[in-house]
Design a protein around this motif. Structure first.
Motif, PDB file in Angstrom:
ATOM      1  N   ALA A 778       0.826  -1.208   0.000  1.00 31.33           N
ATOM      2  CA  ALA A 778       0.000   0.000   0.000  1.00 31.33           C
ATOM      3  C   ALA A 778       0.861   1.259   0.000  1.00 31.33           C
ATOM      4  CB  ALA A 778      -0.932  -0.008   1.207  1.00 31.33           C
ATOM      5  N   ASN A 779       1.973   1.248   0.717  1.00 24.15           N
ATOM      6  CA  ASN A 779       2.809   2.443   0.843  1.00 24.15           C
ATOM      7  C   ASN A 779       3.444   2.854  -0.473  1.00 24.15           C
ATOM      8  OD1 ASN A 779       2.371   3.150   3.522  1.00 24.15           O
ATOM      9  ND2 ASN A 779       3.886   1.691   4.282  1.00 24.15           N
ATOM     10  N   THR A 780       3.686   1.913  -1.391  1.00 25.02           N
ATOM     11  CA  THR A 780       4.258   2.277  -2.700  1.00 25.02           C
ATOM     12  C   THR A 780       3.321   3.215  -3.456  1.00 25.02           C
ATOM     13  OG1 THR A 780       3.259   0.337  -3.741  1.00 25.02           O
ATOM     14  CG2 THR A 780       5.473   0.077  -2.843  1.00 25.02           C
ATOM     15  N   ARG A 781       2.023   3.147  -3.157  1.00 19.28           N
ATOM     16  CA  ARG A 781       1.058   4.032  -3.822  1.00 19.28           C
ATOM     17  C   ARG A 781       0.696   5.224  -2.932  1.00 19.28           C
ATOM     18  NH1 ARG A 781      -0.285  -1.291  -4.944  1.00 19.28           N
ATOM     19  NH2 ARG A 781      -0.104  -1.792  -7.164  1.00 19.28           N
ATOM     20  N   PHE A 782       0.609   4.995  -1.601  1.00 18.09           N
ATOM     21  CA  PHE A 782       0.239   6.078  -0.697  1.00 18.09           C
ATOM     22  C   PHE A 782       1.302   7.185  -0.725  1.00 18.09           C
ATOM     23  CE2 PHE A 782      -0.915   7.315   3.909  1.00 18.09           C
ATOM     24  CZ  PHE A 782      -1.832   8.233   3.448  1.00 18.09           C
ATOM     25  N   MET A 783       2.576   6.830  -0.845  1.00 22.37           N
ATOM     26  CA  MET A 783       3.635   7.830  -0.930  1.00 22.37           C
ATOM     27  C   MET A 783       3.465   8.678  -2.196  1.00 22.37           C
ATOM     28  SD  MET A 783       5.813   7.722   1.682  1.00 22.37           S
ATOM     29  CE  MET A 783       7.450   8.220   1.105  1.00 22.37           C
ATOM     30  N   VAL A 784       3.069   8.034  -3.305  1.00 28.90           N
ATOM     31  CA  VAL A 784       2.866   8.767  -4.561  1.00 28.90           C
ATOM     32  C   VAL A 784       1.670   9.695  -4.427  1.00 28.90           C
ATOM     33  CG1 VAL A 784       2.272   8.532  -7.003  1.00 28.90           C
ATOM     34  CG2 VAL A 784       3.939   6.985  -5.971  1.00 28.90           C
ATOM     35  N   SER A 786       0.251  10.923  -1.796  1.00 26.06           N
ATOM     36  CA  SER A 786       0.375  11.985  -0.787  1.00 26.06           C
ATOM     37  C   SER A 786       1.587  12.876  -1.043  1.00 26.06           C
ATOM     38  CB  SER A 786       0.488  11.358   0.611  1.00 26.06           C
ATOM     39  OG  SER A 786       1.678  10.582   0.732  1.00 26.06           O
ATOM     40  N   GLY A 787       2.227  12.739  -2.208  1.00 24.74           N
ATOM     41  CA  GLY A 787       3.395  13.572  -2.525  1.00 24.74           C
ATOM     42  C   GLY A 787       4.564  13.300  -1.622  1.00 24.74           C
ATOM     43  N   GLY A 828     -10.003  13.713   2.517  1.00 27.76           N
ATOM     44  CA  GLY A 828      -9.272  13.382   1.286  1.00 27.76           C
ATOM     45  C   GLY A 828      -8.094  12.479   1.558  1.00 27.76           C
ATOM     46  N   GLU A 829      -7.357  12.758   2.657  1.00 31.13           N
ATOM     47  CA  GLU A 829      -6.209  11.914   3.018  1.00 31.13           C
ATOM     48  C   GLU A 829      -6.662  10.502   3.371  1.00 31.13           C
ATOM     49  OE1 GLU A 829      -4.791  14.272   6.172  1.00 31.13           O
ATOM     50  OE2 GLU A 829      -3.499  15.551   4.930  1.00 31.13           O
ATOM     51  N   SER A 830      -7.818  10.407   4.044  1.00 30.93           N
ATOM     52  CA  SER A 830      -8.343   9.085   4.390  1.00 30.93           C
ATOM     53  C   SER A 830      -8.691   8.297   3.137  1.00 30.93           C
ATOM     54  CB  SER A 830      -9.593   9.223   5.270  1.00 30.93           C
ATOM     55  OG  SER A 830      -9.267   9.834   6.486  1.00 30.93           O
ATOM     56  N   PHE A 831      -9.227   8.999   2.111  1.00 30.28           N
ATOM     57  CA  PHE A 831      -9.534   8.311   0.864  1.00 30.28           C
ATOM     58  C   PHE A 831      -8.272   7.762   0.212  1.00 30.28           C
ATOM     59  CE2 PHE A 831      -9.537   8.764  -3.766  1.00 30.28           C
ATOM     60  CZ  PHE A 831     -10.341   7.681  -4.091  1.00 30.28           C
ATOM     61  N   LYS A 832      -7.241   8.599   0.166  1.00 29.25           N
ATOM     62  CA  LYS A 832      -5.990   8.125  -0.439  1.00 29.25           C
ATOM     63  C   LYS A 832      -5.445   6.913   0.319  1.00 29.25           C
ATOM     64  CE  LYS A 832      -4.696  12.886  -1.593  1.00 29.25           C
ATOM     65  NZ  LYS A 832      -3.716  13.965  -1.308  1.00 29.25           N
ATOM     66  N   ALA A 833      -5.481   7.011   1.657  1.00 28.02           N
ATOM     67  CA  ALA A 833      -4.963   5.906   2.464  1.00 28.02           C
ATOM     68  C   ALA A 833      -5.777   4.635   2.234  1.00 28.02           C
ATOM     69  CB  ALA A 833      -4.977   6.288   3.947  1.00 28.02           C
ATOM     70  N   ALA A 874      -4.104  10.616  -7.319  1.00 26.55           N
ATOM     71  CA  ALA A 874      -4.787   9.319  -7.328  1.00 26.55           C
ATOM     72  C   ALA A 874      -4.807   8.723  -8.727  1.00 26.55           C
ATOM     73  CB  ALA A 874      -6.219   9.475  -6.801  1.00 26.55           C
ATOM     74  N   VAL A 875      -5.056   9.565  -9.725  1.00 21.77           N
ATOM     75  CA  VAL A 875      -5.072   9.070 -11.111  1.00 21.77           C
ATOM     76  C   VAL A 875      -3.692   8.589 -11.514  1.00 21.77           C
ATOM     77  CG1 VAL A 875      -5.418   9.732 -13.513  1.00 21.77           C
ATOM     78  CG2 VAL A 875      -7.064  10.448 -11.778  1.00 21.77           C
ATOM     79  N   ARG A 876      -2.614   9.316 -11.094  1.00 19.00           N
ATOM     80  CA  ARG A 876      -1.247   8.866 -11.414  1.00 19.00           C
ATOM     81  C   ARG A 876      -0.962   7.501 -10.783  1.00 19.00           C
ATOM     82  NH1 ARG A 876       0.278  14.261 -10.493  1.00 19.00           N
ATOM     83  NH2 ARG A 876       1.114  13.729  -8.444  1.00 19.00           N
ATOM     84  N   ALA A 877      -1.426   7.339  -9.515  1.00 17.09           N
ATOM     85  CA  ALA A 877      -1.196   6.051  -8.846  1.00 17.09           C
ATOM     86  C   ALA A 877      -1.928   4.921  -9.559  1.00 17.09           C
ATOM     87  CB  ALA A 877      -1.655   6.134  -7.387  1.00 17.09           C
TER      88      ALA A 877
END
Length: 921
Positions: A778-784, A786-787, A828-833, A874-877
Motif C-alpha cells: 500500500a505504501n508504494t502508492r500512498f507515498m505517490v 500523498s506527494g 481526502g487523506e483518508s480516501f488516499k490511504a 490518485a489518477v497517477r497512482a
C-alpha cells in the motif's frame, strides 16, 4: 482474466439487450465507468461476477434479484461473457432463476437457473455444477477471492482503515482465511480445559479411594492409616501402608481358617452320632404307627370287596342302556329332516302368497303404463315443429338487437355532437373576447408610440446649448425650444406596451384557430349524424332526429319484449317435446319389462304349488315313523340313557380302585414294619442331651470365628481394591499432568494469555504478517498519492497487556517526523490511504492465490472527497497500477474524471425506465 465482450439482457436496470465491447478499451490503461447514481455502473461488475460464478459481487445482492423490473415479459434474463485467460478465449452464458410467461397457455412458470461454458477447443460444459467447478479450475480462484482482487470498493476499505484490532481480525479472517488458526486456538483452549478437568477428576478419585482404606481398630498401624486416609502421607507411603495392612490381615485370616476347620471336624462327629440315634427312634415310632394302621385297614378291605361284587352285578343293565341310546341316535337325522321340511313348507307358502300378490300388482301397473304411453304419444304429436319456430324467433330477436345497437350508436353520436356544439360556442366566445382585447392593446400601443415620438423633440431641445448646432436643423440659435411632457412614455414603457399588444394578438390568433377547428369538428359530426338518421329514422331534418330516435327506441324495446316472451314459450314447448322424446321410449321399455315380469311370476306360482304338495306328503311319512314329536325330546332321552350307564360304570370302577388301593396300603405297611425292625438291630448308647449342648457350644465358637474371618476378608478385599485403584490412578494422574502442562502452555501462547506479555493470539500473529505485507504494498502508492508526505505503519507496541493488540494502524508524517493514528487524517487523506490499502490488499490476495494474474480490475467511487491535486495524484497512482498489461476501470460520477480519462463507458438512466450504455474511446 480480461473481459472481451459482455452481453446483458433484462439484467438489473438494463431492460433490453445491452452489449459492451471491452476490446475497444484496449488491453491496458485506465478507463472510466461514468453515470448517475443508480444508473447501473456497478451492475457491469455484478454481471461479470455473475457470469463467472453465478453470484453478485456484493453480499447485499442475490442472483434472484437480477431480473430487470423494466423488461418486457418475453425478454429473457441472461448474461453472456467472452473472456481471455492465459492467451485463450472462453465463452460463458448464464441465467438466474426467475418467473416468465408460460410457452403454452396463460400464467407464469419458473425459469430454472442454468449455465453453459465453451472451451477454446470446442468442448462444452452444460451443467450448473460442472460450469461452476470449471470456472474455478480455469481462474484458479473462487468468487470471494475474485471480488477481493478485481473490485476495490472504497466504502469497505475506509472501514478497514479505521477498524480496531478486533474488527480487523474479523475482516482479515475472511480475506486471508485465517479461521483455521482461530480454530486451532479454540481447540488448544478446549483441550487444556479438558485435561485440567480430567486431572482434577483423577485426583478426586485418588482422594476418594484414600478415604476407603480400612484396618482393625487399636492395631499397630492405626495412626499411619488415619494419616493416609486424611491425605497426610505421600502416595508412595500410602501404597506401602496398604500393602502392610493386607499382609497382616492375610495372616489373621489363615489363623481363623485353621480354627474353623478344627471345630467343623468335632461338629461332624457329634452330628453323625445324633443323626443315628434320631433315625433309630424314628424306626420305633414307625413300627408302632404301621401296626395301628393295619388294625384299621383289614376290616375296610372286606367291605370294599363286597361293594365291588354288588356293582359288577349291574353291568348288564348299563349295556342295555347303551344299545337303547345308539338306536335313538340313528334316528336323529330323521328329526332334522322333519324340521327342515316344516320350515320349507312355511317358506313355500309365504313365497306362493307373495308371488300371487306381486303378479296382481304388476298386471295393474302394466294396464296403467299402457294408458300413460298412449297419452304422451298424443301430446308429442300435438307439439309438431316447435324447435324450428324457436329458431326463427331467435333470428328475429338478433335482428332487432342489431337495430337497437345502431340506435345506441346514433344516440352516442348525437351526444358527442351536443358536446362539440358546446365547445364551439365556448371557442367562439373566447375568440370574441381575445379579439377585442387585442384590438384594445394595439390601440394603446399606437397611442404610446405617437406620444413617445412626439416627446423626442422635447428630449433633443433639452440637450441644446446656445452656440452649438441643432442636430436636426443645424442652427446655433435656439430661441423657441420644444417642451418635454411629464406624462410621455419611456422607451422601456413603449417596448412593454408593444410586447403586451403582440401577446394579445397571438392569443387572439390562437383562439381563432381553436374556434375554426371546433366548427370543422362540429360540422363533420353533424353531417355523419344526419346521414345515419336518414338511414335508420327515415328523417333528414336535424331538428326531428332526437324525437324520432326516442320513438324508435321505444318501438324496439316493445318488440324485444314480445319476442322474449314468445321465445320463452317456444323454448318451454321445445323442452317438453325433448322430454317426451326421451320419456316415451323409456316407458315403452318399462312396459316390456313388466310384461316379462308378469309372465315369470305366473310361472313361479305354478312351481310353488307343486313344491308345497310334495313337502306335505314327506312330513306325513316322517311323523308316522318317529317315536318322539321333536328332536329335542329324542336327544333328552339319549342323554338320560348315557348318564345312567356312565354312573353304573363309574361306580364299579371306583369300587375296584378303592379295593386295590386298600390292598396296596396293607402290603406297604407290612414292609415298613419289617424295614424298621432291621434298623433296630445295632443300638447306639449315648447321652443325647450332653451331645446337643456340646454341639451348641461348638456352633457358637464357629460363628464368632467365621464373623472375624469375614471381617478380615472384607478388609483384605477393600484394601486390595484401594491399592489397585490408587496405584493405577496415580500413574494416570502423572501422565495427564505431564500432558496438561505443555498443552496449557501452548494454549496460553496461542490465545495471547502469557502473563506479562502482549495479548497477541496466533491468528492475530499470522494476520500481522499478512497486514505487514499489505501495508508494504500500500505504501508504494500512498507515498505517490500523498506527494511523499505519508506512510502507513502498523503499531508495534500495545496500549496495555490486558486487551488484544497487534493490528492497530498509524501513519507517519514525513513532513514533520510525527507518527499518529490514521483516524487523524482528513477526508481526502483518508480516501488516499484507504485506496492505497485496498490496492495493496488486492495485490497481496492475488499473490497469495498462487500467482494468479487478473488483467482487469475495478475501483468503485470515493473520488468526490479529493481536491484537484489529490485527484491528479490518485489518477497517477492508478495509472501506475495499470502499467504493463492491466486494464483498470474507475466506477465514478465525479465530473472532473471525464476530462482526465478519455476512454469511457457511459451509463444513462432513461426517463421511460431502464438504462443504456455506450463505449466512448
Amino acid at each position: 482474466m480480461r473481459p472481451v465482450k459482455l452481453v446483458m439482457s433484462a439484467f438489473g436496470p438494463y431492460a433490453g439487450r445491452v452489449e459492451l465491447d471491452f476490446d475497444a478499451l484496449g488491453k491496458k490503461g485506465l478507463y472510466l465507468i461514468a453515470g448517475d447514481t443508480g444508473a447501473g455502473k456497478t451492475t457491469i461488475f455484478d454481471a461479470i461476477t455473475f457470469a463467472l460464478y453465478g453470484e453478485a459481487s456484493g453480499d447485499n445482492r442475490s442472483a434472484n434479484m437480477f431480473r430487470s423490473k423494466y423488461a418486457s415479459a418475453g425478454t429473457p434474463t441472461e448474461v453472456e461473457l467472452t473472456f481471455e485467460y492465459a492467451g485463450k478465449q472462453y465463452y460463458i452464458k448464464r441465467n438466474p432463476e426467475y418467473d416468465r410467461p408460460k410457452s403454452r397457455g396463460s400464467g407464469m412458470t419458473v425459469e430454472k437457473a442454468d449455465a453453459q461454458l465453451c472451451y477454446p477447443d470446442g468442448r462444452v460444459a452444460a451443467k450448473l455444477k460442472e460450469v461452476n467447478q470449471a470456472v474455478v479450475e480455469i481462474m484458479g480462484i473462487d468468487r470471494d477471492q475474485f471480488t477481493q482482487i478485481a473490485m476495490v470498493a472504497q466504502g469497505d476499505f475506509l472501514k478497514l482503515l479505521f477498524a480496531s484490532t478486533e474488527d480487523r481480525k474479523k475482516i482479515f479472517q475472511r480475506i486471508f482465511r485465517t479461521h483455521r488458526y482461530s480454530a486451532l486456538q479454540e481447540e488448544l483452549k478446549s483441550e487444556s480445559g479438558r485435561l485440567g478437568r480430567e486431572y482434577e477428576a483423577v485426583s478426586a478419585g485418588i482422594r476418594q479411594y484414600r478415604s476407603g482404606i480400612v484396618w482393625e481398630e487399636n492395631a499397630a498401624l492405626s495412626d499411619e492409616a488415619e494419616a493416609a486416609k486424611g491425605g497426610l502421607l505421600p502416595i508412595e507411603d500410602v501404597l506401602e501402608l496398604v500393602e502392610k495392612l493386607i499382609e497382616r490381615d492375610e495372616k489373621s485370616e489363615r489363623e481363623c481358617g485353621d480354627g474353623i476347620e478344627r471345630i467343623e471336624g468335632e461338629l461332624k462327629e457329634i452330628t453323625e452320632k445324633l443323626a443315628k440315634a434320631a433315625e433309630q427312634q424314628k424306626s420305633r415310632d414307625s413300627i408302632r404307627e404301621s401296626e395301628e394302621k393295619l388294625l384299621i385297614e383289614f376290616p375296610r378291605r372286606s367291605a370294599l370287596k363286597e361293594q365291588c361284587e354288588r356293582w359288577e352285578a349291574q353291568l348288564p343293565e348299563a349295556k342295555a342302556l347303551d344299545l337303547a341310546a345308539s338306536a335313538l341316535r340313528l334316528a336323529l337325522p330323521d328329526y332334522d329332516e322333519l324340521e327342515e321340511k316344516r320350515t320349507a313348507l312355511l317358506k313355500t307358502i309365504l313365497e306362493l302368497e307373495t308371488a300371487g300378490k306381486t303378479a296382481k300388482e304388476k298386471i295393474d301397473a302394466l294396464v296403467r303404463l299402457k294408458a300413460e304411453i298412449e297419452k304422451l304419444k298424443a301430446e308429442r304429436q300435438s307439439l309438431g315443429d316447435v324447435g324450428e319456430k324457436c329458431v326463427k324467433l331467435e333470428m328475429q330477436r338478433d335482428a332487432v338487437n342489431q337495430g337497437r345497437k345502431a340506435l345506441a350508436d346514433l344516440k352516442e353520436t348525437l351526444s358527442d355532437l351536443k358536446g362539440l356544439e358546446k365547445r364551439l360556442k365556448e371557442a367562439q366566445a373566447d375568440y370574441k373576447d381575445k379579439s377585442e382585447t387585442a384590438r384594445i392593446r394595439e390601440s394603446e400601443y399606437r397611442a404610446n408610440q405617437k406620444a413617445y415620438l412626439d416627446e423626442q423633440a422635447g428630449i433633443i431641445a433639452e440637450r441644446l446649448a446656445e452656440g452649438e448646432p441643432c442636430p436636426v436643423c443645424g442652427s446655433t440659435s435656439h430661441p423657441n425650444k420644444a417642451g418635454k411632457s411629464a406624462r410621455a412614455p419611456t422607451k422601456a414603457d413603449l417596448d412593454r406596451s408593444k410586447q403586451v399588444a403582440e401577446r394579445a394578438a397571438n392569443e387572439a390568433a390562437a383562439s381563432s384557430l381553436r374556434a375554426g377547428e371546433a366548427k370543422a369538428a362540429f360540422e363533420e359530426k353533424k353531417s355523419t349524424l344526419e346521414a345515419a338518421a336518414k338511414e335508420l329514422l327515415l328523417s333528414e331534418r336535424f331538428e326531428e332526429i332526437e324525437e324520432r330516435l326516442a320513438e324508435k327506441e321505444s318501438d324496439v324495446v316493445r318488440r324485444l319484449t314480445e319476442l322474449r316472451e314468445s321465445i320463452q314459450t317456444a323454448k318451454a314447448m321445445a323442452g317438453r317435446k325433448t322430454e317426451l322424446d326421451r320419456t316415451v321410449p323409456e316407458l315403452e321399455a318399462n312396459r316390456s319389462e313388466l310384461e316379462d315380469a308378469v309372465s315369470k311370476l305366473e310361472k313361479r306360482v305354478v312351481e310353488r304349488e307343486a313344491e308345497k304338495k310334495f313337502i306335505e306328503e314327506r312330513i306325513a311319512a316322517l311323523s308316522l315313523k318317529l317315536k318322539f314329536e321333536t328332536k329335542l325330546e329324542a336327544e333328552k332321552e339319549v342323554k338320560a340313557c348315557e348318564e345312567k350307564k356312565a354312573a353304573i360304570e363309574a361306580a364299579h370302577k371306583k369300587a375296584v380302585e378303592d379295593y386295590s388301593a386298600c390292598d396296596r396300603t396293607i402290603a406297604e405297611l407290612n414292609a415298613a414294619v419289617e424295614e424298621a425292625k432291621k434298623n433296630l438291630q445295632d443300638q447306639i448308647v449315648a447321652d443325647i442331651d450332653a451331645e446337643k449342648v456340646k454341639e451348641t457350644e461348638l456352633n457358637t465358637q464357629k460363628r464368632v470365628m467365621a464373623g472375624k474371618k469375614q471381617a478380615i476378608s472384607t478388609r483384605i478385599t477393600t484394601n486390595r481394591s484401594v491399592l489397585e485403584r490408587i496405584r493405577g490412578m496415580s500413574k494416570e494422574a502423572a501422565k495427564i499432568e505431564a500432558k496438561w502442562i505443555w498443552v496449557k502452555a501452548l494454549s496460553d501462547t496461542a490465545n495471547g494469555n502469557v502473563g506479562g506479555k502482549e495479548k497477541v493470539m496466533l491468528e492475530t500473529y499470522v494476520q500481522m504478517a499478512c497486514f505487514d505485507r499489505v501495508i508494504a504494498r500500500a505504501n508504494t502508492r500512498f507515498m505517490v498519492m500523498s506527494g511523499g508526505q505519508y506512510e502507513l505503519k502498523r503499531r508495534r507496541t500495545a496500549e496495555n497487556n490486558r486487551s488484544q493488540s497487534g493490528l492497530e494502524l498509524d501513519v507517519v508524517d514525513h513532513y514533520n517526523g510525527s507518527e499518529r493514528s490514521v483516524k487523524t487524517l482528513s477526508g481526502g487523506e483518508s480516501f488516499k490511504a484507504s485506496l492505497s490499502l485496498a490496492l495493496g490488499l488486492s495485490d497481496e490476495v492475488q499473490s497469495s492465490a498462487g500467482g494468479i494474474r487478473l488483467d482487469t480490475m475495478f475501483v468503485d467511487e470515493g473520488f468526490g472527497s479529493l481536491d484537484e491535486e489529490s485527484l491528479q495524484q490518485a489518477v497517477r497512482a492508478l495509472s501506475g497500477l495499470a502499467e504493463g498489461s492491466r486494464l483498470v476501470g474507475i466506477i465514478s460520477h465525479v465530473g472532473e474524471l471525464k476530462e482526465k480519462i478519455d476512454r469511457q463507458i457511459v451509463v444513462k438512466k432513461e426517463k421511460l425506465g431502464g438504462s443504456t450504455v455506450q463505449v466512448i474511446v
